[in-house]
Every structure is written in C-alpha cells, then in structure tokens.
Design a protein around this motif. Sequence first.
Motif, PDB file in Angstrom:
ATOM      1  N   GLY A 806       0.962  -1.219   0.006  1.00 17.59           N
ATOM      2  CA  GLY A 806       0.165   0.079  -0.065  1.00 17.59           C
ATOM      3  C   GLY A 806       0.870   1.080  -0.034  1.00 17.59           C
ATOM      4  O   GLY A 806       0.356   2.217   0.216  1.00 17.59           O
ATOM      5  N   TYR A 807       2.235   1.158  -0.332  1.00 12.48           N
ATOM      6  CA  TYR A 807       2.982   2.282  -0.089  1.00 12.48           C
ATOM      7  C   TYR A 807       2.971   3.297  -1.176  1.00 12.48           C
ATOM      8  O   TYR A 807       2.718   4.638  -1.106  1.00 12.48           O
ATOM      9  N   VAL A 808       2.756   2.777  -2.431  1.00  7.71           N
ATOM     10  CA  VAL A 808       2.351   3.635  -3.488  1.00  7.71           C
ATOM     11  C   VAL A 808       1.279   4.411  -3.396  1.00  7.71           C
ATOM     12  O   VAL A 808       1.148   5.680  -3.843  1.00  7.71           O
ATOM     13  N   ASN A 809       0.068   3.868  -3.106  1.00 11.29           N
ATOM     14  CA  ASN A 809      -1.026   4.492  -3.052  1.00 11.29           C
ATOM     15  C   ASN A 809      -0.904   5.477  -1.913  1.00 11.29           C
ATOM     16  O   ASN A 809      -1.609   6.891  -2.274  1.00 11.29           O
ATOM     17  N   ALA A 810      -0.481   5.330  -0.700  1.00  8.39           N
ATOM     18  CA  ALA A 810      -0.204   6.185   0.254  1.00  8.39           C
ATOM     19  C   ALA A 810       0.753   7.422  -0.115  1.00  8.39           C
ATOM     20  O   ALA A 810       0.600   8.553   0.547  1.00  8.39           O
ATOM     21  N   SER A 811       1.640   7.197  -1.105  1.00  9.53           N
ATOM     22  CA  SER A 811       2.616   8.265  -1.416  1.00  9.53           C
ATOM     23  C   SER A 811       2.033   8.978  -2.507  1.00  9.53           C
ATOM     24  O   SER A 811       2.848  10.153  -2.987  1.00  9.53           O
ATOM     25  N   LEU A 812       0.949   9.016  -2.982  1.00  6.94           N
ATOM     26  CA  LEU A 812       0.274   9.785  -4.280  1.00  6.94           C
ATOM     27  C   LEU A 812      -1.047  10.411  -3.538  1.00  6.94           C
ATOM     28  O   LEU A 812      -1.774   9.803  -2.879  1.00  6.94           O
ATOM     29  N   SER A 813      -1.227  11.647  -4.085  1.00  5.18           N
ATOM     30  CA  SER A 813      -2.470  12.408  -3.650  1.00  5.18           C
ATOM     31  C   SER A 813      -3.232  12.495  -4.910  1.00  5.18           C
ATOM     32  O   SER A 813      -3.112  12.186  -6.150  1.00  5.18           O
ATOM     33  N   VAL A 814      -4.453  12.874  -4.372  1.00 10.47           N
ATOM     34  CA  VAL A 814      -5.762  13.047  -5.455  1.00 10.47           C
ATOM     35  C   VAL A 814      -5.710  14.442  -5.698  1.00 10.47           C
ATOM     36  O   VAL A 814      -5.871  15.501  -4.980  1.00 10.47           O
ATOM     37  N   PHE A 815      -5.926  14.591  -7.410  1.00 10.38           N
ATOM     38  CA  PHE A 815      -6.292  15.961  -7.998  1.00 10.38           C
ATOM     39  C   PHE A 815      -7.669  15.867  -8.596  1.00 10.38           C
ATOM     40  O   PHE A 815      -7.812  14.977  -9.663  1.00 10.38           O
ATOM     41  N   ARG A 816      -8.424  16.944  -8.582  1.00 12.92           N
ATOM     42  CA  ARG A 816      -9.656  17.040  -9.420  1.00 12.92           C
ATOM     43  C   ARG A 816      -9.323  17.724 -10.652  1.00 12.92           C
ATOM     44  O   ARG A 816      -8.786  18.943 -10.652  1.00 12.92           O
ATOM     45  N   ILE A 817      -9.433  17.191 -11.704  1.00 11.76           N
ATOM     46  CA  ILE A 817      -9.162  17.714 -12.780  1.00 11.76           C
ATOM     47  C   ILE A 817      -9.911  19.078 -13.488  1.00 11.76           C
ATOM     48  O   ILE A 817      -9.250  20.076 -14.158  1.00 11.76           O
ATOM     49  N   SER A 818     -10.993  19.367 -12.629  1.00 13.57           N
ATOM     50  CA  SER A 818     -11.691  20.422 -13.028  1.00 13.57           C
ATOM     51  C   SER A 818     -11.014  21.686 -12.532  1.00 13.57           C
ATOM     52  O   SER A 818     -11.184  22.980 -12.616  1.00 13.57           O
ATOM     53  N   ASP A 819     -10.110  21.552 -11.526  1.00 13.59           N
ATOM     54  CA  ASP A 819      -9.176  22.628 -10.919  1.00 13.59           C
ATOM     55  C   ASP A 819      -8.139  22.713 -11.633  1.00 13.59           C
ATOM     56  O   ASP A 819      -7.405  24.092 -11.138  1.00 13.59           O
ATOM     57  N   PHE A 820      -7.843  22.218 -12.784  1.00 10.75           N
ATOM     58  CA  PHE A 820      -6.515  22.885 -13.618  1.00 10.75           C
ATOM     59  C   PHE A 820      -6.858  24.113 -14.007  1.00 10.75           C
ATOM     60  O   PHE A 820      -8.011  24.488 -14.478  1.00 10.75           O
ATOM     61  N   GLU A 821      -5.450  25.044 -13.980  1.00 17.79           N
ATOM     62  CA  GLU A 821      -5.686  26.173 -14.778  1.00 17.79           C
ATOM     63  C   GLU A 821      -5.685  25.995 -16.340  1.00 17.79           C
ATOM     64  O   GLU A 821      -5.570  25.019 -16.648  1.00 17.79           O
ATOM     65  N   ASN A 822      -6.286  27.166 -16.857  1.00 18.21           N
ATOM     66  CA  ASN A 822      -6.591  27.184 -18.258  1.00 18.21           C
ATOM     67  C   ASN A 822      -5.304  26.923 -19.265  1.00 18.21           C
ATOM     68  O   ASN A 822      -5.659  25.902 -20.005  1.00 18.21           O
ATOM     69  N   ARG A 823      -3.986  27.343 -18.529  1.00 19.91           N
ATOM     70  CA  ARG A 823      -3.089  27.043 -19.511  1.00 19.91           C
ATOM     71  C   ARG A 823      -2.213  25.511 -19.222  1.00 19.91           C
ATOM     72  O   ARG A 823      -1.230  25.193 -19.989  1.00 19.91           O
ATOM     73  N   SER A 824      -3.004  24.900 -18.061  1.00 21.96           N
ATOM     74  CA  SER A 824      -2.247  23.775 -17.728  1.00 21.96           C
ATOM     75  C   SER A 824      -3.171  22.579 -18.224  1.00 21.96           C
ATOM     76  O   SER A 824      -2.886  21.612 -18.301  1.00 21.96           O
ATOM     77  N   GLU A 825      -4.477  22.965 -18.414  1.00 21.51           N
ATOM     78  CA  GLU A 825      -5.431  21.836 -18.915  1.00 21.51           C
ATOM     79  C   GLU A 825      -5.020  21.013 -19.985  1.00 21.51           C
ATOM     80  O   GLU A 825      -4.840  21.632 -21.219  1.00 21.51           O
ATOM     81  N   PRO A 826      -4.883  19.714 -19.844  1.00 21.75           N
ATOM     82  CA  PRO A 826      -4.441  18.889 -21.119  1.00 21.75           C
ATOM     83  C   PRO A 826      -5.350  18.819 -22.293  1.00 21.75           C
ATOM     84  O   PRO A 826      -6.702  19.199 -21.946  1.00 21.75           O
ATOM     85  N   GLU A 827      -4.972  18.678 -23.516  1.00 17.47           N
ATOM     86  CA  GLU A 827      -6.140  18.780 -24.478  1.00 17.47           C
ATOM     87  C   GLU A 827      -6.722  17.396 -24.550  1.00 17.47           C
ATOM     88  O   GLU A 827      -8.029  17.452 -24.880  1.00 17.47           O
ATOM     89  N   SER A 828      -6.342  16.295 -23.849  1.00 16.04           N
ATOM     90  CA  SER A 828      -7.148  15.229 -23.744  1.00 16.04           C
ATOM     91  C   SER A 828      -7.847  15.132 -22.368  1.00 16.04           C
ATOM     92  O   SER A 828      -7.407  15.614 -21.572  1.00 16.04           O
ATOM     93  N   ASP A 829      -9.087  14.408 -22.477  1.00 20.47           N
ATOM     94  CA  ASP A 829      -9.839  14.484 -21.283  1.00 20.47           C
ATOM     95  C   ASP A 829      -9.685  13.068 -20.458  1.00 20.47           C
ATOM     96  O   ASP A 829     -10.477  12.851 -19.417  1.00 20.47           O
ATOM     97  N   GLY A 830      -8.802  12.330 -21.009  1.00 19.72           N
ATOM     98  CA  GLY A 830      -8.458  10.987 -20.445  1.00 19.72           C
ATOM     99  C   GLY A 830      -9.754   9.925 -20.757  1.00 19.72           C
ATOM    100  O   GLY A 830      -9.686   8.866 -20.143  1.00 19.72           O
ATOM    101  N   SER A 831     -10.530  10.101 -21.691  1.00 25.38           N
ATOM    102  CA  SER A 831     -11.567   9.145 -22.179  1.00 25.38           C
ATOM    103  C   SER A 831     -11.075   7.983 -22.292  1.00 25.38           C
ATOM    104  O   SER A 831     -11.751   6.712 -22.643  1.00 25.38           O
ATOM    105  N   GLU A 832      -9.837   7.847 -22.897  1.00 28.15           N
ATOM    106  CA  GLU A 832      -9.261   6.666 -23.604  1.00 28.15           C
ATOM    107  C   GLU A 832      -8.957   5.574 -22.366  1.00 28.15           C
ATOM    108  O   GLU A 832      -8.632   4.281 -23.016  1.00 28.15           O
TER     109      GLU A 832
END
Length: 940
Positions: A806-832
């Motif tokens: 469980g170390y890998v999961n504990a060392s990663l944080s969660v981010f909400r994609i809708s909180d991206f800045e406009n200039r940082s928002e990726p072109e892909s929405d991850g639907s793939e």
Amino acid sequence: METSSSGITNGRTKVFHPEGGVDLQSYQLDMQILPDGPRSDVDFTEILNAIQEMAKDVNILFDELEAVSSPCKDDDSLLHPGNLTSTSDDASRLEAGGETVPEKNKLNGLYFRDGKCRIDYILVYRKSNPQMEKREVFERNIRAEGLQMEKESSLINSDIIFVKLHAPWEVLGRYAEQMNVRMPFRIDKQISRFRRWLPKKPMRLDKETLPDLEENDCYTAPFSQQRIHHFIIHNKDTFFNNATRSRIVHHILQRIKYEEGKNKIGLNRLLTNGSYEAAFPLHEGSYRSKNSIRTHGAVNHRHLLYECWASWGVWYKYQPLDLVRRYFGEKIGLYFAWLGWYTGVLFPAAFIGLFVFLYGVITLDHCQVSKEVCQATDIIMCPVCDKYCPFMRLSDSCVYAKVTHLFDNGATVFFAVFMAVWATVFLEFWKRRRAVIAYDWDLIDWEEEEEEIRPQFEAKYSKKERMNPISGKPEPYQAFADKCSRLIVSASGIFFMICVVIAAVFGIVIYRVVTVSTFAAFKWALIRNNSQVATTGTAVCINFCIIMLLNVLYEKVALLLTNLEQPRTESEWENSFTLKMFLFQFVNLNSSTFYIAFFLGRFTGHPGAYLRLINRWRLEECHPSGCLIDLCMQMGIIMVLKQTWNNFMELGYPLIQNWWTRRKVRQEHGPERKISFPQWEKDYNLQPMNAYGLFDEYLEMILQFGFTTIFVAAFPLAPLLALLNNIIEIRLDAYKFVTQWRRPLASRAKDIGIWYGILEGIGILSVITNAFVIAITSDFIPRLVYAYKYGPCAGQGEAGQKCMVGYVNASLSVFRISDFENRSEPESDGSEFSGTPLKYCRYRDYRDPPHSLVPYGYTLQFWHVLAARLAFIIVFEHLVFCIKHLISYLIPDLPKDLRDRMRREKYLIQEMMYEAELERLQKERKERKKNGKAHHNEWP
C-alpha cells in the motif's frame, strides 16, 4: 636548489653503461627516503664539520676525477649542417688521426660530434628570429659558466638550429654541491659490520619483467667536493645519471643573464619572448628494439620503460616506480604512484558498488514497491507538462521503477557510509604510502629551495623594495593595499564565472521545460511515450558540450586572474591557478548534477497551482517513479563521455600531431628515402609536455574522484567505471610520456602538493551530499516512515517487504481535473482509459484531497517524512564524521616499522661516523709516533 641535512641516509643506486645500454649485472634499485618522518635527537654535524676541515688539510688530489676540457665550438661560423647520421667531418678526422672515438656514441645522437661529451640539454632557435643579440649574450654567459656547447642545423629546415649543451665534471660537481644533490656514500670496511643491523627491504619491481635487477644497500649524502673520496665513483661520466645532469644544467640556465639588469635573467624569459623555440633534455634513444628485451636486454632506460610499463601487454602488472622516478624525476614518479594507489584502492569500492547493484537485481522480483507500480493499471497520473502531455497509467512507469530499485535499495545507505569511510581510509593510507615512497626515494630531509621571485613580479614592483628577513637582501615588495585590491578583483572574476555557470544551468533548465512538451507532442510514438527520458538524455548531452566549451574559456580567465594577482613566487602562482581551475571545473561539471539531485521536482507546486519561471514556464517534475533515475542518467552519461573525451584528447591529439609531422617529412624528402634523424631532431618533432605540467593529469583524476564519492549513493557503479578508466589511464599516460612527449625535466617533490587538501575537501563534501541524496532524492526515508508508522506493520518494529503493502497509493495525492488552470489543462480528457472523461488524477506528494477542509494542504505524513529526513541528515553526518575522525586518529601517518628503521639508521650513522673519525685520528697518531713527531693536545 635542493636543501637537505648533512646526514647520510640509506638508499639504493642504479648503474648503467654510458652508451645508453643497461648493465643488468650492476643495475640496482634506487634508494628511497621519507619526507616528514621523525627526526633523531642525535646530532653529528660537528663530526661532519671535522671531516670537512681535515679534508682541507689533507688536500687529497683526485687526478682521475678531473674534468675533460675539450674545445667548445659554439659560434655560428663553426656550425655544422645537419646530416643523416649526426656525425661530422671533425669526428672522421679524429678517427683518421688515430684518436679513439666510440662509433656507437657518434651514431646514436646522444653525444657531441666527438662521441665523448654527452648531450645534457637542447636549446632550439631559428636563425631568422630577430632576438640574436640576446641569444649571443646568453650563450656567451653559458660558456662562462663552464658549459660546453655545440650547434647543429636541422635536417628538415635549415633555419632551425639545435644548441647542444654538455656539463663537464667540474661544473656538475660545483652545482651538485650547491643544490645538495644526494649521491651514494662509501662505507668503510671497518664499519660495514653495522649494516647487518639494517633490515632489508623487499623488492617491489616485477621479477618476471625485470629478471636481472638486484638490490644493493648503500648510503647517500649531499654531494661535497671536499669529501669526494667518501662517495662511490666508479665512472665520473655515469656518477650523475642523465636526469640529474639535465636538472643541473637547467638550474644553471635559469640563472644566466641575457642582458644587463635585475630582470634580464633566465631561460624561461627567453622562451617567453621567443628567443628560443624550445628547451628540453633528450630521451635516451629509441623506445623500440629489433631484439626481444628478454633475450638481448634493454637498449636504454626508455626502451626498458616502454616494455615494462608503457606497453599495453603489462596492464595487469605493478608499475616500476623506481624506474619511472629515475627517468622522469620524483614529481612525475609521485603522480604515477598516487594514480596507481588510487586505482588499487578503487578495487574494494568497485566490488561493493557492483554488489549493491547486483543486490538490486536479485531483489528486484521481491520489491513490493516495484510490484505495486507495475500492477497499478487503474491509477491514472496527472500530465507532467502543460497542454500536450497526456494522462498516463502508473503502470507505464514499471521499467523506470525497476531501474530505480537497482540503485535505490536497502544496501544504498550502507554503501554511502562505506564510501565516506573509504575516502578517509584512502587518504590516510596514501599518507603512509607516500611516506614509504619518499623514504625509498631519499626525500626524508629534502625541502624545496627558497624560491626566487617571479620575473613578472620583480618587473612590476622593482621600484619598491624592502629587506628580506631571511637573506638580508633587498627585494621587490607589494604593498598590502595593492595586494588586497587585486585579490578583490580576482574574487569578483571568480564570482562572475560562477554566475556564468549558473546561467548555463538555468538555460539547461529552460531547455528541459520547453522540450518536454515538444517531445510529448512528437509524432514518433517511441519519443512521445518516453518524453521525459528523451528530455533528460538530450539535456545531458547538451550540458556536456557546454561544459567542454566553458572549460576553454575558464582556462583563459583563470590565467588572466592569476596573473592579475601578481603572485610572488612560482609555487604561489601554481597554487592560485590550481584553485581557480579546480573551482571552475568542479562547478562547471557538477552544477547540473546538483540541480537534478536537490532541486528537480522539489519546488514545482502542485496541479492547479504550479510554480513557473518568469510566470511562463512550468518547472519540470520528477518522473512518476522518482527523481533518482534522472540523477543516474546524468552521472552515467557525463562520466562516460568525460572520460572518453579526456582519453581521446590525451593520446589522440599527440598521435595526430606526431603523425602529421612525419607525413610532412615524407612529403619533403620522398617516401622512398629513409632518413635517420639524430635524437635531438626526433625529440623536437614530439609534442611538448603540457604548459602547466601535471595539472591536467591531476585535475582529471580529482574530478573523477569527486564523481566517485559525492553522488555515489545515487550511482553505485561510479567506482567501477572509474576503476576501468584508471586501468587504461595508467598505461595511456605511460605510453604518452614515453613515446609521444618530449622528455620532461626531472623535478623533485615530496608529495602531491595542494591536491591532497582538495581531496580532503571533496571527502568532507561527499558526506554531506550523500546524506542529502539519501534523505531527499531517494525514497529511502518515505518508505521507512511508511513501514514503521503508516503501513501494515506500524507499531510492530518491522520493516520488511510485507510492511510496504500500500505504499505507492499512500505516496500519491488526488487532484480534481476541473481545478486545472486554463494554461495547464491537457488537450485530452482521459476518456481513452475508461471510455468516460476522467474526474480525478494522481500526483506524487503528501497533500489533502480536494474535498477536505483545506484542499491540497500538507498532510501529517508529509511533516513526519520531513522530520525524518532532517533527522537522518544530522545523524548520518555526525556518525560518518565521527568514524572518519576515529580512523584518521587510529591510522598513523608513518608506519611503525619505517619509523623504527629511520631511528635505527640515524643511530647507526652516528656510530659509523664516530668510529671512522676515531680510526682516522688513531692512524694519524701512529704515523706521528713512527715519524718521531711530538703531539700535544690531541683528541681523543
């Protein structure tokens, strides 16, 4: 001038035929003495003074030791044109007249045209050079000093003139006494019984390679013409070996005037202003022979060195350091002794580093962290750059996670501690090794002469003089205000160049930031999917090119700043230049490595609030598997490229230059005509030694030592790469010195100088950097905190692989994609990945989720990890420094057996001198009694 006590020390001598062939029957090992060993309280100076006074009274004549006063032909009117065999019409006439002239000496190009006077030094100038008046005055003063001179024109270019110099016996004896040159001392039969108390030293030369070398103990003392009957002189022509003769002649040339005036003195000034093109001692003939050395023996010392040292076939054998020292002098001998010692000590470091790497390979399948990364197909990582970088599965980093484990595993901390201790042991045992070598080489009481003032300093401050407290003579003086102002300007120049390095690193950072997005949008899938690795690899190569370009600039700036400081003596100039060049090269070579180790990915912010350069470029993040892989690539590529480039330049450049010279000769004289050049012309066509002596050789190895120790926790294979390089380096340098370079002047030295202090500084810095690499760059501390505090084994005192679940999961944080800045928002929405747009992605950090009271704030685990990192740095540094100081305290600088031997020898020497003097006085008393002369107030 060499200064030494008047004591006699035990050593060894070597005897060679004057024709250049080796007398393997009488060839004996060199004597050896130690620089800073304990000194005996016994003082026998009075006895020596008594011997000197009585030698004056006796006034013994040594007709067989008088020098040959042959006529000297040194005018241009007596100049002989070059010829294919280096013989002359005069020599032929001498033979025709019945005079015996060694034909072999006339043909080998090592003697004057008469075949009797050996060439001790060569000066080269062009007849078209306008500095003729200075040369005439200089050469007239050379003749006034007693040196014999002969001139010869070049076979290739008649404008080039070779001036051959020979020092007759009386000149050698006079200056050897002034320079305190230590020579073999005769042991009387009646006191030779004391020698049985002196322990024999084992021969360190390779018996298989040099089967006919044998030991013979002898004593040495500073040469004195008044006590000449005490020295072992079988042949006055070979009493002083070729290296000593050349050193004496060079000493004379450095003190001869070429114009009237205080500053118009010395060969170096004439070389600087172009009066002479070159000045060098001759090699002792060819380094090759048609016959095998095992069946016919060595033709000369150079041939012996080539077969037993510079040949690639003897790479696995010990270096014949005594032969190197005899041919090239103590200074070069000490360099190769240090290089050989450093290479030998690298064996355990390379073995342990390889073991750490293999341990990572063996435990790779059992590493829980790597397993979790490879199996994390459902964990989607946030893009590592703006716009073009796509979302990626964590499992895509499986290969990088496994490679990281090869270098960052449970043995890494042990290896870092080991290397810190290894650096201390290496330096402490080198001091002991240097002590033994210096003792063996008769340097126990040798000290550098009080150096003369640099001509540039004297010219600059000749109007201001003050009394020298030692010599009592007036000398130029540099005011304190002037010295401080120059040092301030020099320090400002150093600071400016460091800023240039930082600017270059900043440019590399911008390149990495910009190109990671470019590679992420690349049309080739291989580069697009490995954009970070491609960015790192290309950045390292570009950084290497910048390093090599800046090195050229640094050398010019270091020369300018050092000359601006106006150092008083040559040693001060050399130390100042060495410090500047090392600082420049070290910062230039390691600045990018420091950035990757301690800054890459540390100050990037988090998704939605990235930190940016000039509010434009987003700072580069670490790979999802960690930053250690970037550091490993940086060190591996730089180390391999740097060493390969250095080796090519060291050997390739002289080979190409010498080949080009031979090609020009063939074009001018025709390929079908075989020309036999005299030795002086062969040597002139070789490359001169570097202008800064051994500086480049030492600098290369010191920088490698830094790579081997400073970031070794991140790259355990560095000692292995260094070892492989050094095995090649020793033979490459040997080949270069023996075959591609002119013979350097044999200089004396008792240690490696300022480089030892630099090595100690690197050793201290390595402890600090490795502590930070383990604590900050690697994941050792976060894993340890998780295992003991947050994992399945929390509170149980265990830290095995099962505790890392469980170390890998504990060392990663969660981010909400809708909180991206406009200039940082990726072109892909991850639907793939799942067929629907992603709502969340993960990133490496210890932050609260977006739905917490303080979104994206640091968690308690972050502070625990930070505290553990700081605690580890403090504990690691204090523990390692305590071990280092304990080792330094426990290992004496001087081996006990050597200390006892030195004290015993000093005691026996006193006894021998006392008995010798007592016996001589008793003989005088008996003779006076026999002659019936009265004797009163006699001693004893």
